[in-house]
Scaffold this motif. Structure first.
Motif, PDB file in Angstrom:
ATOM      1  N   VAL A  11    -112.331  46.050 -51.318  1.00  0.00           N
ATOM      2  CA  VAL A  11    -112.971  45.749 -52.606  1.00  0.00           C
ATOM      3  C   VAL A  11    -114.335  45.100 -52.388  1.00  0.00           C
ATOM      4  O   VAL A  11    -115.314  45.455 -53.049  1.00  0.00           O
ATOM      5  N   LEU A  12    -114.418  44.161 -51.461  1.00  0.00           N
ATOM      6  CA  LEU A  12    -115.702  43.524 -51.186  1.00  0.00           C
ATOM      7  C   LEU A  12    -116.721  44.508 -50.615  1.00  0.00           C
ATOM      8  O   LEU A  12    -117.922  44.368 -50.850  1.00  0.00           O
ATOM      9  N   MET A  13    -116.236  45.505 -49.891  1.00  0.00           N
ATOM     10  CA  MET A  13    -117.134  46.518 -49.346  1.00  0.00           C
ATOM     11  C   MET A  13    -117.762  47.370 -50.442  1.00  0.00           C
ATOM     12  O   MET A  13    -118.808  47.974 -50.224  1.00  0.00           O
ATOM     13  N   SER A  14    -117.155  47.403 -51.605  1.00  0.00           N
ATOM     14  CA  SER A  14    -117.729  48.189 -52.703  1.00  0.00           C
ATOM     15  C   SER A  14    -119.027  47.571 -53.214  1.00  0.00           C
ATOM     16  O   SER A  14    -119.818  48.244 -53.859  1.00  0.00           O
ATOM     17  N   TRP A  15    -119.261  46.309 -52.920  1.00  0.00           N
ATOM     18  CA  TRP A  15    -120.503  45.655 -53.338  1.00  0.00           C
ATOM     19  C   TRP A  15    -121.676  46.087 -52.470  1.00  0.00           C
ATOM     20  O   TRP A  15    -122.833  45.952 -52.867  1.00  0.00           O
ATOM     21  N   VAL A  16    -121.369  46.561 -51.263  1.00  0.00           N
ATOM     22  CA  VAL A  16    -122.407  47.041 -50.340  1.00  0.00           C
ATOM     23  C   VAL A  16    -122.035  48.485 -49.981  1.00  0.00           C
ATOM     24  O   VAL A  16    -121.222  48.714 -49.079  1.00  0.00           O
ATOM     25  N   PRO A  17    -122.586  49.465 -50.696  1.00  0.00           N
ATOM     26  CA  PRO A  17    -122.158  50.859 -50.510  1.00  0.00           C
ATOM     27  C   PRO A  17    -122.298  51.371 -49.069  1.00  0.00           C
ATOM     28  O   PRO A  17    -121.521  52.225 -48.644  1.00  0.00           O
ATOM     29  N   GLN A  18    -123.242  50.868 -48.300  1.00  0.00           N
ATOM     30  CA  GLN A  18    -123.415  51.337 -46.932  1.00  0.00           C
ATOM     31  C   GLN A  18    -122.214  50.969 -46.053  1.00  0.00           C
ATOM     32  O   GLN A  18    -121.960  51.622 -45.051  1.00  0.00           O
ATOM     33  N   LEU A  54    -113.057  47.708 -66.864  1.00  0.00           N
ATOM     34  CA  LEU A  54    -113.623  46.988 -68.000  1.00  0.00           C
ATOM     35  C   LEU A  54    -115.127  46.888 -67.784  1.00  0.00           C
ATOM     36  O   LEU A  54    -115.621  45.954 -67.161  1.00  0.00           O
ATOM     37  N   GLY A  55    -115.849  47.868 -68.262  1.00  0.00           N
ATOM     38  CA  GLY A  55    -117.286  47.921 -68.005  1.00  0.00           C
ATOM     39  C   GLY A  55    -117.516  48.250 -66.547  1.00  0.00           C
ATOM     40  O   GLY A  55    -117.091  49.282 -66.056  1.00  0.00           O
ATOM     41  N   PHE A  56    -118.191  47.350 -65.837  1.00  0.00           N
ATOM     42  CA  PHE A  56    -118.434  47.545 -64.413  1.00  0.00           C
ATOM     43  C   PHE A  56    -117.379  46.876 -63.541  1.00  0.00           C
ATOM     44  O   PHE A  56    -117.450  46.923 -62.323  1.00  0.00           O
ATOM     45  N   ILE A  57    -116.396  46.239 -64.161  1.00  0.00           N
ATOM     46  CA  ILE A  57    -115.390  45.486 -63.415  1.00  0.00           C
ATOM     47  C   ILE A  57    -114.092  46.281 -63.356  1.00  0.00           C
ATOM     48  O   ILE A  57    -113.529  46.661 -64.375  1.00  0.00           O
TER      49      ILE A  57
END
Length: 89
Positions: free
Chosen positions: A24-31, A59-62
């Motif tokens: 999930v945290l990796m989704s914040w940094v697509p690379q 829910l929106g972007f979440i």
């Protein structure tokens, strides 16, 4: 025997929980998802998260489906531990 079995199962569940959190945290940094570790995590975690994403819309972007998936994993661990306790006592 019961103690070691519950210890191993507890570690396996904990490692999988950390894998979900890392994914999930990796989704914040697509690379990050394009790396070999990201692809490995995707192959291991996405099949578990997919059913939750199908039934829980973002829910929106979440996307709250990983949170629900972590709760479900925790309750599955509790259920398995109580089942083992009943078998071994």
């Amino acid at each position: 025997m019961y103690y070691y079995l519950t210890l191993i199962i507890g570690y396996v569940f904990k490692v999988y929980q950390f894998m979900i959190i890392a994914y999930v945290l990796m989704s914040w940094v697509p690379q990050m998802r394009e790396t070999s570790i990201g692809q490995l995590l995707e192959r291991l975690v996405e099949p578990y998260l997919a059913p939750f994403r199908r039934f829980i819309p973002p829910l929106g972007f979440i996307d709250i489906s990983p949170i629900v998936a972590l709760f479900a994993l925790y309750f599955a661990q509790l259920g398995l531990m109580s089942l083992l306790r009943m078998i071994f006592t």
